[in-house]
Scaffold this motif. Structure first.
Motif, PDB file in Angstrom:
ATOM      1  N   TRP A 241       0.817  -1.217   0.000  1.00 57.28           N
ATOM      2  CA  TRP A 241       0.000   0.000   0.000  1.00 57.28           C
ATOM      3  C   TRP A 241       0.851   1.268   0.000  1.00 57.28           C
ATOM      4  O   TRP A 241       1.981   1.285   0.474  1.00 57.28           O
ATOM      5  CB  TRP A 241      -0.909   0.004   1.233  1.00 57.28           C
ATOM      6  N   CYS A 242       0.273   2.334  -0.547  1.00 55.95           N
ATOM      7  CA  CYS A 242       0.904   3.652  -0.503  1.00 55.95           C
ATOM      8  C   CYS A 242      -0.192   4.702  -0.339  1.00 55.95           C
ATOM      9  O   CYS A 242      -1.383   4.413  -0.518  1.00 55.95           O
ATOM     10  CB  CYS A 242       1.730   3.922  -1.751  1.00 55.95           C
ATOM     11  N   VAL A 243       0.227   5.910   0.009  1.00 63.40           N
ATOM     12  CA  VAL A 243      -0.737   7.001   0.161  1.00 63.40           C
ATOM     13  C   VAL A 243      -1.245   7.440  -1.207  1.00 63.40           C
ATOM     14  O   VAL A 243      -2.446   7.628  -1.418  1.00 63.40           O
ATOM     15  CB  VAL A 243      -0.099   8.197   0.902  1.00 63.40           C
ATOM     16  N   ARG A 244      -0.304   7.571  -2.155  1.00 58.72           N
ATOM     17  CA  ARG A 244      -0.658   8.003  -3.505  1.00 58.72           C
ATOM     18  C   ARG A 244       0.340   7.409  -4.492  1.00 58.72           C
ATOM     19  O   ARG A 244       1.540   7.456  -4.260  1.00 58.72           O
ATOM     20  CB  ARG A 244      -0.657   9.534  -3.605  1.00 58.72           C
TER      21      ARG A 244
ATOM     22  N   LYS B 266      -7.104   4.475  -1.179  1.00 60.00           N
ATOM     23  CA  LYS B 266      -7.995   5.521  -1.696  1.00 60.00           C
ATOM     24  C   LYS B 266      -9.044   5.975  -0.684  1.00 60.00           C
ATOM     25  O   LYS B 266      -9.511   7.103  -0.734  1.00 60.00           O
ATOM     26  CB  LYS B 266      -8.666   5.030  -2.975  1.00 60.00           C
ATOM     27  N   THR B 267      -9.406   5.098   0.246  1.00 60.86           N
ATOM     28  CA  THR B 267     -10.424   5.480   1.221  1.00 60.86           C
ATOM     29  C   THR B 267      -9.845   6.299   2.362  1.00 60.86           C
ATOM     30  O   THR B 267     -10.560   7.030   3.042  1.00 60.86           O
ATOM     31  CB  THR B 267     -11.097   4.232   1.809  1.00 60.86           C
ATOM     32  N   GLY B 268      -8.529   6.163   2.571  1.00 66.05           N
ATOM     33  CA  GLY B 268      -7.906   6.849   3.697  1.00 66.05           C
ATOM     34  C   GLY B 268      -8.181   6.167   5.019  1.00 66.05           C
ATOM     35  O   GLY B 268      -7.750   6.640   6.069  1.00 66.05           O
ATOM     36  N   GLY B 269      -8.878   5.037   4.990  1.00 70.40           N
ATOM     37  CA  GLY B 269      -9.201   4.318   6.223  1.00 70.40           C
ATOM     38  C   GLY B 269      -8.058   3.435   6.688  1.00 70.40           C
ATOM     39  O   GLY B 269      -6.976   3.407   6.098  1.00 70.40           O
ATOM     40  N   ALA B 270      -8.326   2.696   7.758  1.00 69.66           N
ATOM     41  CA  ALA B 270      -7.309   1.819   8.326  1.00 69.66           C
ATOM     42  C   ALA B 270      -7.008   0.666   7.366  1.00 69.66           C
ATOM     43  O   ALA B 270      -7.918   0.074   6.781  1.00 69.66           O
ATOM     44  CB  ALA B 270      -7.783   1.276   9.666  1.00 69.66           C
TER      45      ALA B 270
ATOM     46  N   GLN C 264      -2.988  -6.135  10.612  1.00 67.45           N
ATOM     47  CA  GLN C 264      -3.001  -7.348  11.442  1.00 67.45           C
ATOM     48  C   GLN C 264      -3.192  -8.586  10.563  1.00 67.45           C
ATOM     49  O   GLN C 264      -2.446  -9.565  10.661  1.00 67.45           O
ATOM     50  CB  GLN C 264      -4.133  -7.263  12.470  1.00 67.45           C
ATOM     51  N   ALA C 265      -4.185  -8.513   9.678  1.00 66.70           N
ATOM     52  CA  ALA C 265      -4.442  -9.637   8.780  1.00 66.70           C
ATOM     53  C   ALA C 265      -3.284  -9.836   7.809  1.00 66.70           C
ATOM     54  O   ALA C 265      -2.963 -10.980   7.444  1.00 66.70           O
ATOM     55  CB  ALA C 265      -5.746  -9.409   8.017  1.00 66.70           C
ATOM     56  N   TYR C 266      -2.640  -8.755   7.405  1.00 69.60           N
ATOM     57  CA  TYR C 266      -1.558  -8.880   6.441  1.00 69.60           C
ATOM     58  C   TYR C 266      -0.341  -9.562   7.061  1.00 69.60           C
ATOM     59  O   TYR C 266       0.313 -10.381   6.412  1.00 69.60           O
ATOM     60  CB  TYR C 266      -1.179  -7.513   5.873  1.00 69.60           C
TER      61      TYR C 266
ATOM     62  N   GLY D   4       5.336  -0.171  -2.833  1.00 64.43           N
ATOM     63  CA  GLY D   4       4.539   0.388  -1.757  1.00 64.43           C
ATOM     64  C   GLY D   4       5.335   1.293  -0.827  1.00 64.43           C
ATOM     65  O   GLY D   4       6.415   1.749  -1.108  1.00 64.43           O
ATOM     66  N   THR D   5       4.716   1.506   0.304  1.00 71.17           N
ATOM     67  CA  THR D   5       5.306   2.341   1.351  1.00 71.17           C
ATOM     68  C   THR D   5       5.323   1.553   2.645  1.00 71.17           C
ATOM     69  O   THR D   5       4.361   1.590   3.423  1.00 71.17           O
ATOM     70  CB  THR D   5       4.524   3.661   1.522  1.00 71.17           C
ATOM     71  N   PRO D   6       6.396   0.798   2.918  1.00 71.90           N
ATOM     72  CA  PRO D   6       6.452   0.003   4.144  1.00 71.90           C
ATOM     73  C   PRO D   6       6.316   0.818   5.419  1.00 71.90           C
ATOM     74  O   PRO D   6       5.837   0.314   6.440  1.00 71.90           O
ATOM     75  CB  PRO D   6       7.829  -0.658   4.056  1.00 71.90           C
ATOM     76  N   SER D   7       6.732   2.103   5.379  1.00 73.77           N
ATOM     77  CA  SER D   7       6.641   2.918   6.595  1.00 73.77           C
ATOM     78  C   SER D   7       5.205   3.294   6.945  1.00 73.77           C
ATOM     79  O   SER D   7       4.965   3.930   7.977  1.00 73.77           O
ATOM     80  CB  SER D   7       7.508   4.177   6.464  1.00 73.77           C
ATOM     81  N   LEU D   8       4.234   2.886   6.100  1.00 77.52           N
ATOM     82  CA  LEU D   8       2.837   3.003   6.520  1.00 77.52           C
ATOM     83  C   LEU D   8       2.499   1.971   7.581  1.00 77.52           C
ATOM     84  O   LEU D   8       1.550   2.144   8.356  1.00 77.52           O
ATOM     85  CB  LEU D   8       1.894   2.800   5.322  1.00 77.52           C
ATOM     86  N   MET D   9       3.236   0.866   7.617  1.00 76.80           N
ATOM     87  CA  MET D   9       2.955  -0.203   8.573  1.00 76.80           C
ATOM     88  C   MET D   9       3.519   0.175   9.946  1.00 76.80           C
ATOM     89  O   MET D   9       4.717   0.408  10.071  1.00 76.80           O
ATOM     90  CB  MET D   9       3.555  -1.527   8.102  1.00 76.80           C
TER      91      MET D   9
END
Length: 386
Positions: free
Chosen positions: A15-18, A31-35, A39-41, A69-74
């Motif tokens: 995943w990434c922000v954009r 795209k939703t900006g939600g969580a 945990q599942a991943y 992606g953007t690992p620092s989102l995790m």
């Protein structure tokens, strides 16, 4: 005879922000900006690892790389949970290099201390440029001030093994602008700099709608030569086409790729390459790209995007595609151990490369010349199996 080389572990966070307009990696906008389902991943990553474990029983992992992606989102707690699970399943070498790719736009105060506590000991910052105009044209979510602040936060957290990614030949970039990017990078004193040219990859927004003002080939080459000289003068030795490091700070993980080492690829869209000693085979394996599909099927055959055993006649090309990116080149023993072939199998293309002045042999080591490094694609093409 094929001899299993060092083993690395690649973990893909999709995943990434954009999505950046030049990016052709397996990345998916939130795209939703939600969580996000971290945990599942992590559960899915560990199931994926369990599925691949029989291929690497008894082997030691020398590096781990979280890419995206953007690992620092995790969040750090999920990185820690995965690393604990992975180290319970696999033997990690003492001082195992553990890298997290980081977007400066996702850095938050205090999180770098937690990543370090989780086991991360190397960060790779996707800076790309310190010019705000260039960053906007590249579609980045951070500005130059945020980039510098993020690097300093990491250093304050006790992380000193840092890479800064920088691109050149950007839309509307001049030679002076490329030089200023490096000057600002040097001021932060990173251990490692990745410096590479913007390319318009197929199936990207930039390929469909190229931005204006991209420097032509001659200007791009001028930037490359000038910046290489600046990097060298600042104490960063070039060891790969686009990689420069202070002494002893080369990236262990990427060196293993370029030396045709082995790596497990875990996560959505991750690719792996493994030497199967008992079968005397080289296996490439990849996972389904879409996060939802991967989450639904991780740990089973249904999560596989595919498996391929690389025929012996293709191994020289694959080996050269990696090894000829390195300034050090390769030894005859490395070629024979990693491909399972005698050097005589590639005598004709080697002679063609020597004659063209692209490769040089000294004793048992074969290296690309300065001319060969400029024409890497042409050199590698000699080793294609017709």
């Amino acid at each position: 005879m094929l001899t299993p080389p060092p083993l690395s572990l690649y973990v893909h966070i999709p995943w990434c922000v954009r999505k950046c307009p030049y990016c052709d990696f397996n990345s998916h906008e939130n795209k939703t900006g939600g969580a996000l389902p971290f945990q599942a991943y992590v559960d899915a990553l560990l199931a994926d690892l369990d599925f691949d474990l029989p291929l690497v029983w008894g082997r030691t992992v020398h590096s781990v790389f979280f890419g995206g992606g953007t690992p620092s989102l995790m969040p750090p707690e999920f990185i820690e949970r995965f690393l604990q699970g992975a180290s319970a399943r696999l033997r990690f070498a003492p001082g195992c290099e553990i890298t997290l790719e980081t977007n400066p736009g996702t850095a938050e105060h205090g999180r770098f201390e937690l990543y370090r506590a989780a086991g991360v000991n190397r960060l790779s910052f996707g800076i790309q440029s310190f010019d705000d105009g260039c960053l906007q044209r590249l579609g980045r979510i951070h500005d130059s001030a945020e980039a510098e602040a993020a690097v300093k936060l990491a250093q304050d957290a006790g992380l000193d093994n840092l890479n800064l990614d920088l691109m050149y030949a950007l839309p509307q970039q001049s030679l002076a602008m490329a030089e200023r990017d490096l000057e600002r990078a040097f001021a932060l004193q990173p251990a490692h700099v990745s410096h590479y040219q913007l390319t318009l990859e197929p199936n990207t927004l930039f390929a469909a709608r190229p931005p204006s003002g991209i420097p032509d080939e001659d200007n791009s080459w001028d930037m490359q030569e000038h910046c290489q000289a600046l990097l060298s003068a600042a104490g960063y030795g070039q060891y790969e086409v686009s990689a420069y490091a202070r002494p002893g700070r080369q990236c262990t993980h990427n060196l293993n790729y370029w030396r045709y080492g082995d790596y497990l690829g875990i996560g959505a869209g991750a690719h792996g390459k493994l030497t199967l000693g008992a079968e005397q085979a080289v296996l490439r394996r990849w996972k389904h790209k879409h996060p939802a599909t991967f989450l639904a099927h991780a740990g089973s055959d249904a999560a596989l995007g595919g498996d391929e055993r690389i025929p012996s006649e293709r191994r020289p090309f694959e080996f050269m595609l990696n090894a000829l990116r390195l300034v050090e080149g390769f030894s005859v023993a490395e070629f024979e151990a990693r491909t399972g072939l005698a050097l005589a199998a590639i005598e004709a293309p080697l002679q063609a490369a020597y004659t063209a002045g692209w490769l040089d042999r000294t004793g048992e080591r074969i290296r690309p010349t300065e001319l060969g490094r400029r024409f890497t694609n042409d050199v590698v093409a000699l080793f294609l199996d017709d």
